[in-house]
Design an enzyme around this catalytic site. Structure first.
Site, PDB file in Angstrom:
ATOM      1  N   GLU A   1      -4.838  -5.023  10.911  1.00 23.78           N
ATOM      2  CA  GLU A   1      -3.812  -4.001  11.065  1.00 23.78           C
ATOM      3  C   GLU A   1      -4.041  -3.221  12.355  1.00 23.78           C
ATOM      4  OE1 GLU A   1      -1.986  -2.830   7.065  1.00 23.78           O
ATOM      5  OE2 GLU A   1      -3.784  -1.640   7.304  1.00 23.78           O
TER       6      GLU A   1
ATOM      7  N   GLU B   1      -6.678   4.433   8.005  1.00 26.43           N
ATOM      8  CA  GLU B   1      -6.544   5.875   7.719  1.00 26.43           C
ATOM      9  C   GLU B   1      -7.831   6.432   7.132  1.00 26.43           C
ATOM     10  OE1 GLU B   1      -2.877   5.583   5.504  1.00 26.43           O
ATOM     11  OE2 GLU B   1      -1.870   5.003   7.356  1.00 26.43           O
TER      12      GLU B   1
ATOM     13  N   GLY C   1       2.901   2.315  10.536  1.00 24.86           N
ATOM     14  CA  GLY C   1       3.812   3.431  10.299  1.00 24.86           C
ATOM     15  C   GLY C   1       4.559   3.895  11.536  1.00 24.86           C
TER      16      GLY C   1
ATOM     17  N   SER D   1       3.972  -2.170  10.222  1.00 26.64           N
ATOM     18  CA  SER D   1       5.438  -2.167  10.304  1.00 26.64           C
ATOM     19  C   SER D   1       6.060  -3.525   9.943  1.00 26.64           C
ATOM     20  CB  SER D   1       5.903  -1.687  11.689  1.00 26.64           C
ATOM     21  OG  SER D   1       5.438  -0.361  11.919  1.00 26.64           O
TER      22      SER D   1
ATOM     23  N   HIS E   1      -9.317   0.819   5.100  1.00 33.97           N
ATOM     24  CA  HIS E   1      -8.020   1.048   5.763  1.00 33.97           C
ATOM     25  C   HIS E   1      -8.240   1.983   6.950  1.00 33.97           C
ATOM     26  CE1 HIS E   1      -3.930   2.409   6.499  1.00 33.97           C
ATOM     27  NE2 HIS E   1      -3.535   1.327   5.868  1.00 33.97           N
TER      28      HIS E   1
ATOM     29  N   ASN F   1       0.868  -1.180   0.000  1.00 37.40           N
ATOM     30  CA  ASN F   1       0.000   0.000   0.000  1.00 37.40           C
ATOM     31  C   ASN F   1       0.904   1.229   0.000  1.00 37.40           C
ATOM     32  OD1 ASN F   1      -1.826   2.031   0.472  1.00 37.40           O
ATOM     33  ND2 ASN F   1      -2.265   1.450   2.600  1.00 37.40           N
TER      34      ASN F   1
ATOM     35  N   LYS G   1       0.014   4.293  -0.389  1.00 33.78           N
ATOM     36  CA  LYS G   1      -0.663   5.493   0.150  1.00 33.78           C
ATOM     37  C   LYS G   1      -0.452   6.665  -0.809  1.00 33.78           C
ATOM     38  CE  LYS G   1       0.077   3.526   4.653  1.00 33.78           C
ATOM     39  NZ  LYS G   1       0.118   3.696   6.083  1.00 33.78           N
TER      40      LYS G   1
HETATM   41  C1  PEP Z   1      -0.409   0.112   6.053  1.00 33.30           C
HETATM   42  O1  PEP Z   1      -0.379   1.196   5.529  1.00 33.30           O
HETATM   43  O2  PEP Z   1      -1.386  -0.602   5.876  1.00 33.30           O
HETATM   44  C2  PEP Z   1       0.744  -0.297   6.866  1.00 33.30           C
HETATM   45  C3  PEP Z   1       0.689  -1.445   7.477  1.00 33.30           C
HETATM   46  O3  PEP Z   1       1.809   0.560   6.915  1.00 33.30           O
HETATM   47  P1  PEP Z   1       3.272   0.258   7.558  1.00 33.30           P
HETATM   48  O4  PEP Z   1       3.729  -1.033   6.940  1.00 33.30           O
HETATM   49  O5  PEP Z   1       4.109   1.423   7.132  1.00 33.30           O
HETATM   50  O6  PEP Z   1       3.091   0.163   9.019  1.00 33.30           O
END
Ligand code: PEP
Length: 253
Positions: A167, A97, A173, A212, A95, A9, A11
């Site tokens: 997640e 976000e 992040g 992460s 997601h 992803n 973003k």
């Molecule tokens: C995500 O954006 O779904 C995500 C898991 O980001 P990151 O791997 O940077 O934590």
């Protein structure tokens, strides 16, 4: 045996040229990874060009979002037909976000998931608890509710075509990864819920972990019984690093 699925992803990152440069570097690095599904979700502006760069390869294109309506007065949105038109085979929906920054509810996520399935696009349906919810011991209740509502419109006979991404918001992040044991505990609970919702068909649903994920922690996460893949943000931006994640078992996945 569920086929592992590793998804990127990006973003709000990468221009068209940057997406094409990534594809040129990445495709040779994952050309032999034929036992996993590989998915890239670029920003909407790069979907068409990246779709062309991926044509004929073992890497599928995904949209980061979609609107459930067919057409109409929805400024700034993309319909299921539109993302199908540029070659998307997956769409990320719900997601965290989008849930937190844009107020998307699980009901809206359910509409998106059902709408893309109708276009033969597989939804990657995201769920996850916040730091406060985990601290308050509400993780299972929060995830259970998100699953119940977000997957409510998936027909039983299409269960195999959906992907769930767990997640934890506190791990996205932030560099804080859930330990493999913490992730597995929630994945096991998700697997149980999927069996309740979809009976035996629930066993075909792949459940990814996201938060992460990096080349150096992916293998131990993937070794957990109920983790079937990863949804990756930061570490998916470089071809080298995302290819190491895809080839998590040394390319023999
Ligand atoms: C995500 O954006 O779904 C995500 C898991 O980001 P990151 O791997 O940077 O934590």
């Amino acid at each position: 045996m569920r086929r592992p699925i590793l998804a990127a992803n990006w973003k709000m990152q990468k221009t068209i040229a940057e997406a094409e440069t990534f594809a040129a570097a990445f495709l040779p690095l994952v050309a032999k990874a034929d036992a996993v599904d590989i998915v890239l979700a670029p920003p909407a502006t790069a979907l068409h060009a990246l779709g062309q760069a991926l044509a004929g390869s073992n890497v599928a294109l995904a949209s980061q979002n979609v609107n459930p309506n067919e057409k109409g007065a929805f400024t700034g949105e993309l319909s299921p037909d539109m993302i199908a038109d540029v070659g998307c085979r997956y769409a990320i929906v719900g997601h965290s976000e989008r849930r937190t920054l844009y107020g998307e509810s699980s009901e809206f996520v359910a509409d998106k998931a059902a709408a893309v399935l109708g276009r033969d696009i597989r939804p990657i349906i995201c769920v996850g608890e916040s730091d406060d919810e985990r601290e308050a011991g509400q993780t299972f209740a929060v995830i259970g509710e998100q699953l119940q509502v977000s997957l409510a419109k998936i027909p039983k006979d299409r269960a195999a075509d959906i992907v769930v991404a767990y997640e934890p918001i506190w791990a996205i992040g932030t560099g804080k990864t859930a330990t493999p044991e913490m992730a597995q505990e929630v994945h096991a609970m998700i697997r149980e819920r999927l069996r309740v919702m979809f009976a035996a068909d629930g066993d075909a649903i792949r459940v990814q972990y996201g938060g992460s994920v990096k080349p150096d922690n992916v293998a131990e996460l993937m070794a957990q019984a109920d983790i079937d893949g990863a949804l990756v943000g930061g570490a998916s931006l470089e071809a080298e690093s995302f290819s190491q994640i895809v080839n998590f078992d040394g390319g023999r996945a």
